[in-house]
Design an enzyme around this catalytic site. Structure first.
Site, mmCIF file in Angstrom:
data_model
loop_
_atom_site.group_PDB
_atom_site.id
_atom_site.type_symbol
_atom_site.label_atom_id
_atom_site.label_comp_id
_atom_site.label_asym_id
_atom_site.label_seq_id
_atom_site.Cartn_x
_atom_site.Cartn_y
_atom_site.Cartn_z
ATOM 1 N N GLY A 104 22.754 24.102 -1.484
ATOM 2 C CA GLY A 104 22.036 25.395 -1.399
ATOM 3 C C GLY A 104 22.070 26.074 -2.617
ATOM 4 N N ALA A 106 19.873 26.765 -4.431
ATOM 5 C CA ALA A 106 18.646 27.980 -4.669
ATOM 6 C C ALA A 106 18.891 29.176 -3.980
ATOM 7 C CB ALA A 106 17.536 27.447 -4.514
ATOM 8 N N ARG A 185 21.288 31.797 10.778
ATOM 9 C CA ARG A 185 21.205 31.904 12.109
ATOM 10 C C ARG A 185 20.121 33.063 12.536
ATOM 11 N NH1 ARG A 185 26.042 33.479 16.189
ATOM 12 N NH2 ARG A 185 25.017 33.757 18.069
ATOM 13 N N GLY A 223 28.726 26.888 4.057
ATOM 14 C CA GLY A 223 27.887 27.209 5.166
ATOM 15 C C GLY A 223 28.410 27.471 6.326
ATOM 16 N N ASP A 252 37.466 36.579 3.488
ATOM 17 C CA ASP A 252 38.138 37.350 4.607
ATOM 18 C C ASP A 252 39.486 37.771 4.010
ATOM 19 O OD1 ASP A 252 35.975 37.103 6.464
ATOM 20 O OD2 ASP A 252 36.918 34.548 6.492
ATOM 21 N N HIS A 280 36.481 31.211 10.759
ATOM 22 C CA HIS A 280 35.744 32.161 9.925
ATOM 23 C C HIS A 280 34.623 32.750 11.200
ATOM 24 C CE1 HIS A 280 33.589 34.313 6.876
ATOM 25 N NE2 HIS A 280 32.582 33.439 7.154
HETATM 26 N N1 LIG Z 1 32.427 31.136 4.501
HETATM 27 C C1 LIG Z 1 32.140 32.406 4.108
HETATM 28 O O1 LIG Z 1 32.827 33.258 3.819
HETATM 29 C C2 LIG Z 1 30.627 32.666 3.996
HETATM 30 C C3 LIG Z 1 30.532 33.890 3.386
HETATM 31 C C4 LIG Z 1 29.032 34.353 3.268
HETATM 32 C C5 LIG Z 1 27.935 33.382 3.750
HETATM 33 N N2 LIG Z 1 28.185 32.092 4.140
HETATM 34 C C6 LIG Z 1 27.328 31.202 4.646
HETATM 35 O O2 LIG Z 1 26.757 30.848 3.541
HETATM 36 C C7 LIG Z 1 25.588 29.698 3.711
HETATM 37 C C8 LIG Z 1 24.660 30.295 2.457
HETATM 38 O O3 LIG Z 1 24.246 31.824 2.492
HETATM 39 P P1 LIG Z 1 23.289 32.138 1.315
HETATM 40 O O4 LIG Z 1 23.300 33.736 1.566
HETATM 41 O O5 LIG Z 1 23.499 31.570 -0.045
HETATM 42 O O6 LIG Z 1 22.095 31.888 2.138
HETATM 43 P P2 LIG Z 1 20.717 31.481 1.576
HETATM 44 O O7 LIG Z 1 19.861 31.311 2.605
HETATM 45 O O8 LIG Z 1 20.325 32.474 0.461
HETATM 46 O O9 LIG Z 1 20.824 30.011 0.675
HETATM 47 C C9 LIG Z 1 20.919 29.123 1.359
HETATM 48 C C10 LIG Z 1 20.048 27.848 0.616
HETATM 49 O O10 LIG Z 1 20.460 26.388 1.253
HETATM 50 C C11 LIG Z 1 19.363 25.475 1.179
HETATM 51 N N3 LIG Z 1 19.648 24.466 2.282
HETATM 52 C C12 LIG Z 1 19.275 24.803 3.612
HETATM 53 N N4 LIG Z 1 19.615 23.530 4.321
HETATM 54 C C13 LIG Z 1 19.915 22.667 3.043
HETATM 55 C C14 LIG Z 1 20.452 21.418 3.057
HETATM 56 N N5 LIG Z 1 20.511 20.537 3.947
HETATM 57 N N6 LIG Z 1 20.710 20.702 1.800
HETATM 58 C C15 LIG Z 1 20.834 21.522 1.008
HETATM 59 N N7 LIG Z 1 20.413 23.021 0.813
HETATM 60 C C16 LIG Z 1 20.040 23.364 2.111
HETATM 61 C C17 LIG Z 1 18.169 26.528 1.704
HETATM 62 O O11 LIG Z 1 17.068 26.210 1.355
HETATM 63 C C18 LIG Z 1 18.469 27.881 0.719
HETATM 64 O O12 LIG Z 1 18.107 27.750 -0.636
HETATM 65 C C19 LIG Z 1 25.135 30.400 5.043
HETATM 66 O O13 LIG Z 1 25.195 29.563 6.044
HETATM 67 C C20 LIG Z 1 26.002 31.655 5.294
HETATM 68 O O14 LIG Z 1 26.433 32.035 6.550
HETATM 69 C C21 LIG Z 1 29.469 31.999 4.361
#
Ligand SMILES: NC(=O)c1ccc[n+]([C@@H]2O[C@H](COP(=O)([O-])OP(=O)(O)OC[C@H]3O[C@@H](n4cnc5c(N)ncnc54)[C@H](O)[C@@H]3O)[C@@H](O)[C@H]2O)c1
Length: 441
Positions: A104, A106, A185, A223, A252, A280
């Site tokens: 992810g 990008a 989601r 993720g 958190d 989470h």
């Molecule tokens: N655990 C935590 O505390 C926490 C906190 C914030 C966000 N998150 C999660 O982190 C994830 C990413 O958040 P973000 O804001 O960077 O989202 P984002 O949408 O900005 O970036 C996600 C990136 O992942 C890429 N992607 C999708 N499927 C992929 C795959 N199979 N392989 C590689 N890359 C893939 C997408 O093209 C996109 O560029 C989300 O699932 C979000 O819910 C978790």
């Protein structure tokens, strides 16, 4: 950065000794799948010099004049510029290069995280790194843009950047895998559907890590839904110790510390021993019973116990959603900071008497939590990348009840993904309340 003579270095640099397959270049590698779409072929001859890349296509004039370019076809843009590694005094005291995968790459979180990794803030000022960036097919152009920004930042410790869409290529020999990429989601999407779509991603990536990563790779799943994704990932990677998989609950923890500090009127560095128990999700349990402020139990400092039991917990659980309301997007910078904190907690010794939270495999836990889950619990580390669970924590009826709720949620999530963990046919019943992930509105 020192520029170049052509001579092969006579150096005994740790770089040269460390690995026969080490590429001494801070160049932008694209996975084969993609490289041929956009670029001329990269050099195939072994390169004993470091090159620094900035622009595209044409061999830089200086390189041509110095006779560095053997055949123009073999070099690409500024990759043709070389300099003698030995000329750089500082590299002699550097550690062996480590490979770090970020999926992810990008996305929004990575856009903050990658620059922290490359700057040395996470692994230290003497730790050169190679970044292996995994993106989705859709994000590949953006990924190239990210790699260009990394180039333009001239980080001395960043020695390689690879980008690609195939986890079997990108995860080759990685020692850390930061799995951020996932589908968000969408409006009206059931949590069960999210579990299935994203679970598949983590099953595939677990298999790839199992096949090609370093056998002791440390995996941090960000993720969402990150606990169950981490469980799926570890189940698909039987050759990697289950203990090496983490789900990020550090954001958190940081939020909980901040809320306690605000209520007590102290700066947040005075808050310690903060545990997030469980998933989470909104069933997570921020533990004020064992947390301390200035070394004193929180309940002795904050006497408004009704707030602790109701307001505090809710303020942590809903912090992400509130942030989205204010800002129109989910937390990315503070999530990246919490990923840094989570890694640093594993690579530096935990301060005496303190601990940190991370979602880890429950087998052998001393708290009576069901086995075979990924559950956030209090941990300590000697700084060697490993950790141990903290034994001396108090669990009263209030905590036990809430921990059980989060445990039940994770057991239900696990049933939903049985088809991805090798445990048969999935049966998904997440109950009447479809709990939100922190950050969802
Ligand atoms: N655990 C935590 O505390 C926490 C906190 C914030 C966000 N998150 C999660 O982190 C994830 C990413 O958040 P973000 O804001 O960077 O989202 P984002 O949408 O900005 O970036 C996600 C990136 O992942 C890429 N992607 C999708 N499927 C992929 C795959 N199979 N392989 C590689 N890359 C893939 C997408 O093209 C996109 O560029 C989300 O699932 C979000 O819910 C978790």
């Amino acid at each position: 950065m020192a520029m170049a003579e052509l001579s092969t270095p006579k150096t005994t640099s740790p770089f040269l000794q460390s690995s026969s397959r080490l590429r001494l270049s801070s160049k932008l590698h694209l996975s084969n799948h993609f490289r041929h779409l956009l670029l001329p072929p990269l050099p195939t001859t072994p390169n004993s010099k470091i090159s620094c890349s900035v622009s595209q296509n044409q061999a830089p004039v200086a390189a041509q004049e110095n006779g560095l370019v053997k055949t123009k076809k073999e070099c690409y843009g500024v990759f043709c510029l070389t300099y003698d590694l030995k000329a750089e005094e500082e590299t002699k005291s550097w550690k062996k290069l480590i490979n770090i995968a970020v999926s992810g790459a990008a996305g929004m979180i990575s856009n903050h995280l990658l620059f922290k990794l490359a700057s040395g803030e996470v692994f230290g000022p003497d730790q050169p790194i190679a970044l292996k960036l995994l993106g989705s097919e859709r994000s590949i152009q953006a990924l190239e843009g990210v790699a260009m920004e990394l180039e333009d930042s001239l980080f001395p410790l960043l020695r390689e950047v690879d980008i690609g869409t195939d986890p079997y290529e990108v995860f080759q020999d990685v020692e850390w895998a930061l799995l951020i990429g996932a589908k968000p989601r969408g409006p009206g999407m059931e949590r069960a559907a999210l579990l299935d779509i994203n679970g598949q991603i983590f099953a595939d990536q677990g298999k790839a890590l199992n096949a090609v990563a370093s056998p002791n790779v440390k995996v941090l799943v960000v993720g969402n839904p990150c606990n169950t994704n981490a469980l799926i990932c570890l189940k698909n990677a039987p050759n990697i110790p289950a203990k090496n998989f983490h789900a990020l609950t550090r954001l958190d923890e940081n939020r909980a510390k901040c809320q306690l500090a605000l209520k007590a009127g102290v700066f947040y560095d005075k808050v310690s021993n903060m545990t997030i128990w469980g998933n989470h999700s909104t069933t997570q349990v921020p533990d004020f019973l064992n947390a301390r402020i200035n070394g004193v139990p929180v309940k002795e400092v904050i006497t408004d116990h009704k707030w602790l039991e109701e307001g505090f917990t809710e303020s942590v659980q809903k912090r992400g959603g509130l942030l989205i309301q204010k800002w129109g997007r989910s937390s990315a910078a503070s999530t990246a900071v919490s990923i840094v904190d989570a890694i640093k907690s594993l690579v530096t010794p935990t301060p005496e008497g303190d601990w940190f939270s991370t979602g880890v495999y429950t087998n052998g836990n001393p708290y009576g939590i069901a086995e075979d889950l990924v559950f956030s619990m209090p941990c300590r580390s000697k700084g060697d990348g490993d950790y141990e669970l903290v034994k001396d924590v108090e669990i009263d009826d209030y905590l036990r009840k809430r921990i059980a709720k989060s445990e039940a949620e994770l057991l239900a999530e696990k049933k939903c993904v049985a088809h991805l963990t090798g445990e048969g046919i999935a049966f998904c019943d997440l109950g009447p309340v479809d709990t939100m992930l922190p950050g969802e509105v």
